[in-house]
Each structure stands twice: as structure tokens, then as C-alpha cells.
Design a protein around this motif. Sequence first.
Motif, PDB file in Angstrom:
ATOM      1  N   GLY A 145       0.800  -1.226   0.000  1.00  0.00           N
ATOM      2  CA  GLY A 145       0.000   0.000   0.000  1.00  0.00           C
ATOM      3  C   GLY A 145       0.822   1.260   0.000  1.00  0.00           C
ATOM      4  N   ALA A 146       1.919   1.277   0.763  1.00  0.00           N
ATOM      5  CA  ALA A 146       2.744   2.481   0.866  1.00  0.00           C
ATOM      6  C   ALA A 146       3.464   2.793  -0.437  1.00  0.00           C
ATOM      7  CB  ALA A 146       3.762   2.319   1.997  1.00  0.00           C
ATOM      8  N   GLU A 147       3.644   1.791  -1.299  1.00  0.00           N
ATOM      9  CA  GLU A 147       4.371   1.980  -2.555  1.00  0.00           C
ATOM     10  C   GLU A 147       3.443   2.112  -3.756  1.00  0.00           C
ATOM     11  OE1 GLU A 147       7.223  -1.142  -3.148  1.00  0.00           O
ATOM     12  OE2 GLU A 147       7.876  -1.121  -1.063  1.00  0.00           O
ATOM     13  N   HIS A 148       2.149   1.922  -3.550  1.00  0.00           N
ATOM     14  CA  HIS A 148       1.231   1.794  -4.684  1.00  0.00           C
ATOM     15  C   HIS A 148       1.197   3.054  -5.548  1.00  0.00           C
ATOM     16  CE1 HIS A 148      -2.115   0.226  -7.013  1.00  0.00           C
ATOM     17  NE2 HIS A 148      -2.692   1.408  -6.895  1.00  0.00           N
ATOM     18  N   GLN A 149       1.155   4.228  -4.933  1.00  0.00           N
ATOM     19  CA  GLN A 149       1.071   5.452  -5.731  1.00  0.00           C
ATOM     20  C   GLN A 149       2.341   5.679  -6.539  1.00  0.00           C
ATOM     21  OE1 GLN A 149      -0.143   8.253  -2.586  1.00  0.00           O
ATOM     22  NE2 GLN A 149      -2.075   8.509  -3.671  1.00  0.00           N
ATOM     23  N   ASP A 150       3.506   5.403  -5.922  1.00  0.00           N
ATOM     24  CA  ASP A 150       4.754   5.533  -6.678  1.00  0.00           C
ATOM     25  C   ASP A 150       4.798   4.537  -7.833  1.00  0.00           C
ATOM     26  OD1 ASP A 150       5.727   7.624  -5.224  1.00  0.00           O
ATOM     27  OD2 ASP A 150       6.934   6.394  -3.876  1.00  0.00           O
ATOM     28  N   ALA A 151       4.309   3.325  -7.586  1.00  0.00           N
ATOM     29  CA  ALA A 151       4.272   2.317  -8.648  1.00  0.00           C
ATOM     30  C   ALA A 151       3.382   2.787  -9.798  1.00  0.00           C
ATOM     31  CB  ALA A 151       3.768   0.989  -8.092  1.00  0.00           C
ATOM     32  N   ALA A 152       2.250   3.407  -9.462  1.00  0.00           N
ATOM     33  CA  ALA A 152       1.348   3.904 -10.505  1.00  0.00           C
ATOM     34  C   ALA A 152       1.988   5.046 -11.294  1.00  0.00           C
ATOM     35  CB  ALA A 152       0.036   4.354  -9.876  1.00  0.00           C
ATOM     36  N   ARG A 153       2.736   5.918 -10.600  1.00  0.00           N
ATOM     37  CA  ARG A 153       3.444   6.992 -11.316  1.00  0.00           C
ATOM     38  C   ARG A 153       4.461   6.409 -12.289  1.00  0.00           C
ATOM     39  NH1 ARG A 153       3.633   9.041  -5.946  1.00  0.00           N
ATOM     40  NH2 ARG A 153       2.144  10.755  -5.639  1.00  0.00           N
ATOM     41  N   MET A 154       5.170   5.369 -11.856  1.00  0.00           N
ATOM     42  CA  MET A 154       6.148   4.721 -12.729  1.00  0.00           C
ATOM     43  C   MET A 154       5.473   4.116 -13.950  1.00  0.00           C
ATOM     44  SD  MET A 154       8.372   3.009  -9.644  1.00  0.00           S
ATOM     45  CE  MET A 154       9.284   1.876 -10.675  1.00  0.00           C
ATOM     46  N   LEU A 155       4.312   3.486 -13.738  1.00  0.00           N
ATOM     47  CA  LEU A 155       3.592   2.893 -14.864  1.00  0.00           C
ATOM     48  C   LEU A 155       3.137   3.972 -15.841  1.00  0.00           C
ATOM     49  CD1 LEU A 155       2.291   0.609 -16.407  1.00  0.00           C
ATOM     50  CD2 LEU A 155       0.352   0.695 -14.814  1.00  0.00           C
ATOM     51  N   ALA A 156       2.654   5.101 -15.331  1.00  0.00           N
ATOM     52  CA  ALA A 156       2.250   6.188 -16.219  1.00  0.00           C
ATOM     53  C   ALA A 156       3.424   6.660 -17.068  1.00  0.00           C
ATOM     54  CB  ALA A 156       1.680   7.353 -15.407  1.00  0.00           C
ATOM     55  N   SER A 157       4.606   6.742 -16.465  1.00  0.00           N
ATOM     56  CA  SER A 157       5.790   7.194 -17.196  1.00  0.00           C
ATOM     57  C   SER A 157       6.190   6.210 -18.280  1.00  0.00           C
ATOM     58  CB  SER A 157       6.954   7.410 -16.215  1.00  0.00           C
ATOM     59  OG  SER A 157       8.143   7.723 -16.923  1.00  0.00           O
ATOM     60  N   VAL A 158       6.233   4.920 -17.951  1.00  0.00           N
ATOM     61  CA  VAL A 158       6.685   3.938 -18.946  1.00  0.00           C
ATOM     62  C   VAL A 158       5.634   3.760 -20.034  1.00  0.00           C
ATOM     63  CG1 VAL A 158       5.829   1.808 -17.837  1.00  0.00           C
ATOM     64  CG2 VAL A 158       7.918   1.752 -19.188  1.00  0.00           C
ATOM     65  N   ARG A 183      -3.729   6.813 -18.408  1.00  0.00           N
ATOM     66  CA  ARG A 183      -4.790   7.470 -17.636  1.00  0.00           C
ATOM     67  C   ARG A 183      -5.245   6.581 -16.476  1.00  0.00           C
ATOM     68  NH1 ARG A 183      -9.341   9.025 -21.620  1.00  0.00           N
ATOM     69  NH2 ARG A 183      -9.978  10.457 -19.966  1.00  0.00           N
ATOM     70  N   TRP A 184      -5.320   5.272 -16.700  1.00  0.00           N
ATOM     71  CA  TRP A 184      -5.658   4.318 -15.640  1.00  0.00           C
ATOM     72  C   TRP A 184      -4.636   4.403 -14.509  1.00  0.00           C
ATOM     73  CZ3 TRP A 184      -3.231  -0.244 -13.853  1.00  0.00           C
ATOM     74  CH2 TRP A 184      -4.026  -1.153 -13.147  1.00  0.00           C
ATOM     75  N   ALA A 185      -3.355   4.458 -14.889  1.00  0.00           N
ATOM     76  CA  ALA A 185      -2.299   4.572 -13.886  1.00  0.00           C
ATOM     77  C   ALA A 185      -2.373   5.911 -13.156  1.00  0.00           C
ATOM     78  CB  ALA A 185      -0.934   4.402 -14.549  1.00  0.00           C
ATOM     79  N   ALA A 186      -2.685   6.984 -13.892  1.00  0.00           N
ATOM     80  CA  ALA A 186      -2.777   8.302 -13.269  1.00  0.00           C
ATOM     81  C   ALA A 186      -3.880   8.321 -12.210  1.00  0.00           C
ATOM     82  CB  ALA A 186      -3.037   9.373 -14.327  1.00  0.00           C
ATOM     83  N   ASP A 187      -5.010   7.659 -12.487  1.00  0.00           N
ATOM     84  CA  ASP A 187      -6.087   7.589 -11.495  1.00  0.00           C
ATOM     85  C   ASP A 187      -5.617   6.863 -10.231  1.00  0.00           C
ATOM     86  OD1 ASP A 187      -7.877   8.986 -13.052  1.00  0.00           O
ATOM     87  OD2 ASP A 187      -8.836   7.189 -13.874  1.00  0.00           O
ATOM     88  N   VAL A 194       0.046  14.099 -12.464  1.00  0.00           N
ATOM     89  CA  VAL A 194       0.127  12.947 -13.378  1.00  0.00           C
ATOM     90  C   VAL A 194      -1.101  12.929 -14.283  1.00  0.00           C
ATOM     91  CG1 VAL A 194       0.342  10.438 -13.556  1.00  0.00           C
ATOM     92  CG2 VAL A 194       1.536  11.660 -11.730  1.00  0.00           C
ATOM     93  N   ARG A 195      -2.264  13.286 -13.742  1.00  0.00           N
ATOM     94  CA  ARG A 195      -3.463  13.366 -14.574  1.00  0.00           C
ATOM     95  C   ARG A 195      -3.305  14.445 -15.651  1.00  0.00           C
ATOM     96  NH1 ARG A 195      -6.503  12.910  -9.493  1.00  0.00           N
ATOM     97  NH2 ARG A 195      -7.374  10.800  -9.337  1.00  0.00           N
ATOM     98  N   ALA A 196      -2.718  15.576 -15.278  1.00  0.00           N
ATOM     99  CA  ALA A 196      -2.501  16.641 -16.259  1.00  0.00           C
ATOM    100  C   ALA A 196      -1.567  16.175 -17.372  1.00  0.00           C
ATOM    101  CB  ALA A 196      -1.937  17.881 -15.570  1.00  0.00           C
ATOM    102  N   VAL A 201      -0.728  14.085 -23.057  1.00  0.00           N
ATOM    103  CA  VAL A 201      -0.398  13.028 -24.013  1.00  0.00           C
ATOM    104  C   VAL A 201      -1.638  12.573 -24.766  1.00  0.00           C
ATOM    105  CG1 VAL A 201       0.598  10.716 -24.269  1.00  0.00           C
ATOM    106  CG2 VAL A 201       1.550  12.298 -22.584  1.00  0.00           C
ATOM    107  N   ARG A 202      -2.791  12.566 -24.088  1.00  0.00           N
ATOM    108  CA  ARG A 202      -4.032  12.133 -24.744  1.00  0.00           C
ATOM    109  C   ARG A 202      -4.348  12.970 -25.981  1.00  0.00           C
ATOM    110  NH1 ARG A 202     -10.242  12.945 -22.680  1.00  0.00           N
ATOM    111  NH2 ARG A 202     -11.214  11.472 -24.129  1.00  0.00           N
ATOM    112  N   ALA A 203      -3.866  14.194 -26.023  1.00  0.00           N
ATOM    113  CA  ALA A 203      -4.127  15.037 -27.201  1.00  0.00           C
ATOM    114  C   ALA A 203      -3.674  14.375 -28.493  1.00  0.00           C
ATOM    115  CB  ALA A 203      -3.436  16.393 -27.029  1.00  0.00           C
ATOM    116  N   GLU A 204      -2.696  13.446 -28.410  1.00  0.00           N
ATOM    117  CA  GLU A 204      -2.252  12.739 -29.611  1.00  0.00           C
ATOM    118  C   GLU A 204      -3.411  12.020 -30.300  1.00  0.00           C
ATOM    119  OE1 GLU A 204       2.257  11.626 -28.050  1.00  0.00           O
ATOM    120  OE2 GLU A 204       0.737  10.062 -28.265  1.00  0.00           O
ATOM    121  N   THR A 205      -4.340  11.462 -29.516  1.00  0.00           N
ATOM    122  CA  THR A 205      -5.442  10.733 -30.135  1.00  0.00           C
ATOM    123  C   THR A 205      -6.319  11.674 -30.958  1.00  0.00           C
ATOM    124  OG1 THR A 205      -6.901  10.977 -28.207  1.00  0.00           O
ATOM    125  CG2 THR A 205      -5.457   9.053 -28.256  1.00  0.00           C
ATOM    126  N   PHE A 206      -6.453  12.916 -30.522  1.00  0.00           N
ATOM    127  CA  PHE A 206      -7.252  13.889 -31.269  1.00  0.00           C
ATOM    128  C   PHE A 206      -6.505  14.366 -32.515  1.00  0.00           C
ATOM    129  CE2 PHE A 206      -8.544  14.365 -26.757  1.00  0.00           C
ATOM    130  CZ  PHE A 206      -9.832  13.858 -26.885  1.00  0.00           C
TER     131      PHE A 206
END
Length: 394
Positions: A145-158, A183-187, A194-196, A201-206
Motif C-alpha cells: 500500500g505504501a508503494e502503490h502510488q509511486d508504482a502507478a506513477r512509474m507505470l504512467a511514465s513507462v 490514464r488508468w495509472a494516473a487515477d 500525473v493526470r494533467a 499526451v491524450r491530445a495525440e489521439t485527437f
Amino acid sequence: MSSDSPQEIGRRIAACRRARRYTQTALAAASHVSYAMVRAIERGARRPSDEVLEAIADALEVDVARLRADHAGMERRVHRALPALSEAIAGYDLALGPPTRSPEELTEGITTAEAWRLAAQYGRIAAVIPGLLTDAIRYVHAAPGAEHQDAARMLASVARTADAVAFKHGAHDLSARLIDLMRWAADRADDPLVRATASYVRAETFFAARAHEVGLIAVEQAIDAAPPPDGRTQAAARGALHMRAAVLAGRAQNAAAADSHLAHARQLGEQVGREGCYLGTAFGPESVRIHEVSVAVSLGPEHADRALRAAATWAPGIDLPAERCSGFYIELARAQDWAGRPAEAFNSLRMARTAAPQHTREHPWTREVARNLRRFHRSDAESLTHFAHWVGAV
């Protein structure tokens, strides 16, 4: 057969080696190529094979295309990686076991891959990104639990780094799936910055769908949701979103909105004060100035003079990410072509290739400008033909 002579390849290798302050002996040891082979290649007495050239480029930490312009090994490496990336994210919401790397090893690998993304070294990313992505997904599910947010940030980056490979090489469906993962990782990171970044990056789809008006609405909503620009990182995150919104508005032919977002980005660039990389995105006064050219080009040929004025008596600094510099010169070349300045346009394309060969080669506007120059302008015909062959414009 390469259009570059062995002598040209040898000179480039020698120049890169000296820039890194390597001796020939040190380069041989770092690349696992024999000293005799390194000497012969630098003299132009031997033409290196693809495998030898890639080993030397890796040892020198440069894009292979800097050493041989028409090297195709990178494209093969990238296209081999795309199915592996698709497989890696197929069940990203499922816990499938622990990662093979420790958190420290994963952090180091992701940081290195991000640096390669900013340098537009997609071939090097492709060799490692499927494994990194798999481990980052597994770490999110396995982290305490203590590492979960950092792990999610890492996933968003990769996921963002993986997306760069997919998007730049035209795999837009895979790119959209990687952005959904980001976006799933950012949540799960529960971090507004991270959401910003994910919204940026999501703008690429548009862009890929040419849904510029819808994209502008989405990015403006992200700006409203972004944290106040109280610190440098917060200001940079918001400023980057304004840059994206300005370009989307330009492509939607909404000049008023484009100018408004550029003004906000300029103000935030002045607040940040210096160019830098914030949460994996370059932002600062120079990036804003580059986007002034981007917006003018996005508005169309009748705004070519505006783009040329924005670029007059100015060039990107050497500390800017290679991909951003390359993008500036590609867009400038488009404006110069529209303005009837073929020699300047071709020179800008060559500057783009010097900054980031892989990004330049894959950019559709590079091919568009090169094809147009070759069709209508005959000066420097031999060099232009070689360049057009290199980018696949003929």
C-alpha cells in the motif's frame, strides 16, 4: 547499399567518439568490437555491418542514424516491438504475478527509457520497453500500500514512453490503448499532476483522428482540472496544456483561441523562468516560442509569414530535447516551403535530421515537404534526392 560512403561513416564515428572523449581502444572495449575493426572503420577501410554499427552507436550513446543516414535496423526493431507491446497491455487490469525487477531496477530502467524518449531514440526504447512495461504493470498490482502510488506513477511514465514509439510509427490504435493505460495509472496514482500529464499526451489521439475541436474541449477541461500554478512544476504542467490547446485550436482554425492559449503559455513560461523537463515534458520560454511556430503552421499556408517571423533571428538551444528541436525545424521547413523558400526549407529539414534523425524520418510532414521540394525545385537536386529516398518520399 547505403548512400553514405565508408569514409563518411568513419568520420562520423570518429567525431562522436572524440565528443565523448573516448579513445579508439575505449570504444572497442565499450562496443565489444575489435580495436582493429574500429580503426579500419574510422579510416573508411571497412564498411560496418548493421550489427557492428548498432553496437558502436550504443557504446557512443547516439542514434544509429547519426552514423549512417539510411540505417534500417531501428525500423525493424520498432516494428518487432509493437506486437510485444500490445501483448504486454492486453490484461493490464489483472494481477499476473510479481515483476522480475526490483523497484530500484525498474526506476532506473524507466528513467533511462524516458531520457531516450526525449532524445527521440526509438530504436533503443523498442529493445527494452515491452519488458519494462510488463514489470511496471505487475508492480502496480504487487506493490504494498505504501508503494502503490509511486508504482502507478512509474507505470504512467513507462506507458508514455511506449506510446511515443507507437504514435511516432503510425500505430495509432496501439497508441490510444497505451494512453488509456496511462490514464488508468494516473487515477491510481491519485496525483493531479500525473493526470494533467496524461491529458497532455491524450491530445495525440485527437491529432491522429483530426478531431481538433473535440480535442480542444478535452484539453481545456484538463486545464480547468489542473492544480493552480503555485510552483514551478505546477506552472509547467498547466503551461504545457496551454501549448497543446493552442496547437489544437490552430488546427481547428480558431485563431482567437490559439492566441489566447499561447498568451497563457507565454505567461507561465515566464513564471517558470527557465527551460526544463517537468514530469517528462519540456516546458519553458523556448518551448513556448517553438509552439508559436507550430500554431502559425497549424493555421495554414496563409500564416506562413507569421511562422517565419516567430522563427526569425532565433534557433532552439542545444539543451532542448532532440525531438522538440527536430519538430521545430520540420514545421519551419513547411512554412518556408509555403513561402517559396526552397533552399531554406531543405536546410531546415537537414537541421531536423541532425537534431533527431529517427523523429525526422518518421514525421509525415518531412515526407510532404521533401516530396514537394523534389517535384518543384531543382536546386541541390542530388542531395535532395538522397534525402527524399531516406525519408521514403520517393
